[in-house]
Enzyme design. Sequence first.
Site, PDB file in Angstrom:
ATOM      1  N   CYS A  39      69.761  32.231 -53.485  1.00  0.00           N
ATOM      2  CA  CYS A  39      68.480  32.549 -54.134  1.00  0.00           C
ATOM      3  C   CYS A  39      67.696  33.634 -53.400  1.00  0.00           C
ATOM      4  CB  CYS A  39      67.635  31.295 -54.269  1.00  0.00           C
ATOM      5  SG  CYS A  39      68.461  30.080 -55.291  1.00  0.00           S
TER       6      CYS A  39
ATOM      7  N   ASN B 188      66.798  29.394 -63.749  1.00  0.00           N
ATOM      8  CA  ASN B 188      66.938  29.928 -62.391  1.00  0.00           C
ATOM      9  C   ASN B 188      68.200  30.792 -62.352  1.00  0.00           C
ATOM     10  OD1 ASN B 188      67.669  30.269 -59.689  1.00  0.00           O
ATOM     11  ND2 ASN B 188      66.985  28.234 -59.056  1.00  0.00           N
TER      12      ASN B 188
ATOM     13  N   HIS C 231      60.878  33.844 -56.333  1.00  0.00           N
ATOM     14  CA  HIS C 231      62.146  33.425 -56.932  1.00  0.00           C
ATOM     15  C   HIS C 231      61.875  32.313 -57.936  1.00  0.00           C
ATOM     16  CE1 HIS C 231      65.957  31.667 -57.641  1.00  0.00           C
ATOM     17  NE2 HIS C 231      65.716  30.607 -56.888  1.00  0.00           N
TER      18      HIS C 231
HETATM   19  N1  COA Z   1      67.664  15.074 -67.749  1.00  0.00           N
HETATM   20  C1  COA Z   1      67.184  13.822 -67.726  1.00  0.00           C
HETATM   21  N2  COA Z   1      67.121  13.082 -66.595  1.00  0.00           N
HETATM   22  C2  COA Z   1      67.554  13.662 -65.461  1.00  0.00           C
HETATM   23  C3  COA Z   1      68.041  14.972 -65.431  1.00  0.00           C
HETATM   24  C4  COA Z   1      68.089  15.702 -66.633  1.00  0.00           C
HETATM   25  N3  COA Z   1      68.530  16.960 -66.702  1.00  0.00           N
HETATM   26  N4  COA Z   1      68.379  15.278 -64.156  1.00  0.00           N
HETATM   27  C5  COA Z   1      68.114  14.197 -63.413  1.00  0.00           C
HETATM   28  N5  COA Z   1      67.610  13.213 -64.196  1.00  0.00           N
HETATM   29  C6  COA Z   1      67.172  11.879 -63.800  1.00  0.00           C
HETATM   30  C7  COA Z   1      67.822  11.407 -62.529  1.00  0.00           C
HETATM   31  O1  COA Z   1      69.072  10.827 -62.802  1.00  0.00           O
HETATM   32  C8  COA Z   1      66.809  10.381 -62.046  1.00  0.00           C
HETATM   33  O2  COA Z   1      67.004   9.197 -62.755  1.00  0.00           O
HETATM   34  P1  COA Z   1      66.776   7.771 -62.048  1.00  0.00           P
HETATM   35  O3  COA Z   1      65.331   7.771 -61.631  1.00  0.00           O
HETATM   36  O4  COA Z   1      67.102   6.835 -63.130  1.00  0.00           O
HETATM   37  O5  COA Z   1      67.713   7.745 -60.878  1.00  0.00           O
HETATM   38  C9  COA Z   1      65.463  10.966 -62.475  1.00  0.00           C
HETATM   39  O6  COA Z   1      65.775  11.939 -63.489  1.00  0.00           O
HETATM   40  C10 COA Z   1      64.686  11.627 -61.363  1.00  0.00           C
HETATM   41  O7  COA Z   1      65.565  12.459 -60.616  1.00  0.00           O
HETATM   42  P2  COA Z   1      65.052  13.366 -59.441  1.00  0.00           P
HETATM   43  O8  COA Z   1      66.179  14.194 -58.940  1.00  0.00           O
HETATM   44  O9  COA Z   1      64.280  12.556 -58.461  1.00  0.00           O
HETATM   45  O10 COA Z   1      64.014  14.267 -60.244  1.00  0.00           O
HETATM   46  P3  COA Z   1      62.942  15.300 -59.759  1.00  0.00           P
HETATM   47  O11 COA Z   1      61.636  14.959 -60.272  1.00  0.00           O
HETATM   48  O12 COA Z   1      63.045  15.613 -58.308  1.00  0.00           O
HETATM   49  O13 COA Z   1      63.407  16.600 -60.552  1.00  0.00           O
HETATM   50  C11 COA Z   1      64.580  18.641 -60.085  1.00  0.00           C
HETATM   51  C12 COA Z   1      64.678  17.143 -60.322  1.00  0.00           C
HETATM   52  C13 COA Z   1      65.972  19.145 -59.778  1.00  0.00           C
HETATM   53  C14 COA Z   1      64.044  19.290 -61.348  1.00  0.00           C
HETATM   54  C15 COA Z   1      63.595  18.924 -58.925  1.00  0.00           C
HETATM   55  O14 COA Z   1      63.908  18.106 -57.830  1.00  0.00           O
HETATM   56  C16 COA Z   1      63.625  20.342 -58.503  1.00  0.00           C
HETATM   57  O15 COA Z   1      63.325  21.253 -59.259  1.00  0.00           O
HETATM   58  N6  COA Z   1      63.945  20.585 -57.233  1.00  0.00           N
HETATM   59  C17 COA Z   1      64.071  21.933 -56.721  1.00  0.00           C
HETATM   60  C18 COA Z   1      65.370  22.449 -57.162  1.00  0.00           C
HETATM   61  C19 COA Z   1      65.499  23.906 -56.986  1.00  0.00           C
HETATM   62  O16 COA Z   1      64.546  24.632 -57.025  1.00  0.00           O
HETATM   63  N7  COA Z   1      66.719  24.339 -56.810  1.00  0.00           N
HETATM   64  C20 COA Z   1      67.048  25.688 -56.667  1.00  0.00           C
HETATM   65  C21 COA Z   1      66.655  26.113 -55.317  1.00  0.00           C
HETATM   66  S1  COA Z   1      66.491  27.732 -55.197  1.00  0.00           S
END
Ligand code: COA
Length: 347
Positions: A114, A304, A274
């Site tokens: 990234c 992204n 980013h």
């Molecule tokens: N659709 C529906 N549910 C989903 C899902 C999707 N696409 N992806 C994950 N879930 C579920 C998970 O299974 C979890 O379920 P559970 O509570 O029953 O176990 C729940 O949603 C919460 O998951 P979690 O990973 O804690 O969610 P979050 O609020 O942290 O959101 C991201 C996930 C990935 C959106 C978030 O963490 C994020 O954006 N992080 C930064 C990632 C990033 O920027 N990456 C690139 C770096 S440059």
Amino acid sequence: MPRSIVAGIGMYVPKNVYTNQDLTRYMETSDEWIQERTGIQARHYADRLGETTATMGIEAAKIAIERAGITPQEIDFIIFATLSPDYYFPGCGVIVQREMKMKEIGALDIRNQCSGFLYAISVADQFIKSGMYKNILVIGSEKHSFGLDFTTRGRNISVIFGDGAGAVVLQPTAEEGRGILSTHLHSDGESAEILAMYNPGTHGNRWGHFADFNDAEIGEAFMSEAMIEKAQNFPNMNGPAVFKKAVVKFPEVIMEGLQANGLQTSDINMLIVHQANLRISQMIQKLLRLSDDKVYNNIQRYGNTTAASVPIALCEAWQEGKIKKGDLVCLAAFGSGFTWASALIRW
Ligand code: COA
């Protein structure tokens, strides 16, 4: 010492648009979940055959080169940032050199995910300041769609990423005050594995991240059937951990850039971070107390796009007339590695 200016900028996104609703055909997810957590509404995917990371980069590069008022044969050096190269090796830079019929110039590939584009313009800036090159083509391009797990198992990652490319031509300028003021690069490998694609790789479980594999399976091949069965051929991410680190490191590296130049947040005319997650961008904006007109986000439409996200957003903001000569533009990125970086440009 001359400074580097962005003499030309271009972008390319493939024509195929996939909305959040489209993804519900492949996995258990919803438009509501994706929008609420990431702000993403749609992303573009390259044609499976024919369109590659290099070809998208070339499309963006053609526009950047034309806008710089030069020809591909006048480019002195290529820097290509991507995590999704056409081949494991060689890198995409040489494909650009070949396909754009450039001279036998140097071509460097950068693997900083990234923050790849920020690292790339920092390297280009040093070459320009030293006087070694005059026209450097910097490309950030990704074809994520080829390697995501589109089943429910991979939904936390696959809904986030999109394909596309951005490119700039950097040149030295004699104009006082203009150009890249400074770049700031950082890394912390402590969390290297929490946002990573392990295979194909030479790790041989040296770092102990494959508890559920036996040594024979790991030693079997660069990418074994067992690895594919256990989905180890896809990216792996601990989203919440990435989020927590990103919201600390983004403001830190932006402030580092401002302080190095005796500037303040109120001096920023345009902040482009980013496009990892709209929530991350909004938190940075709030922390820096910037109004909406000083921040550009387009993750809603593209997802992204990793190394391509900063140049695509920069290009769109410029095309929309939101960046003018003399403006202070702040770029920042954070991602896998972890690596993070910022750049300040007096446009
Ligand atoms: N659709 C529906 N549910 C989903 C899902 C999707 N696409 N992806 C994950 N879930 C579920 C998970 O299974 C979890 O379920 P559970 O509570 O029953 O176990 C729940 O949603 C919460 O998951 P979690 O990973 O804690 O969610 P979050 O609020 O942290 O959101 C991201 C996930 C990935 C959106 C978030 O963490 C994020 O954006 N992080 C930064 C990632 C990033 O920027 N990456 C690139 C770096 S440059």
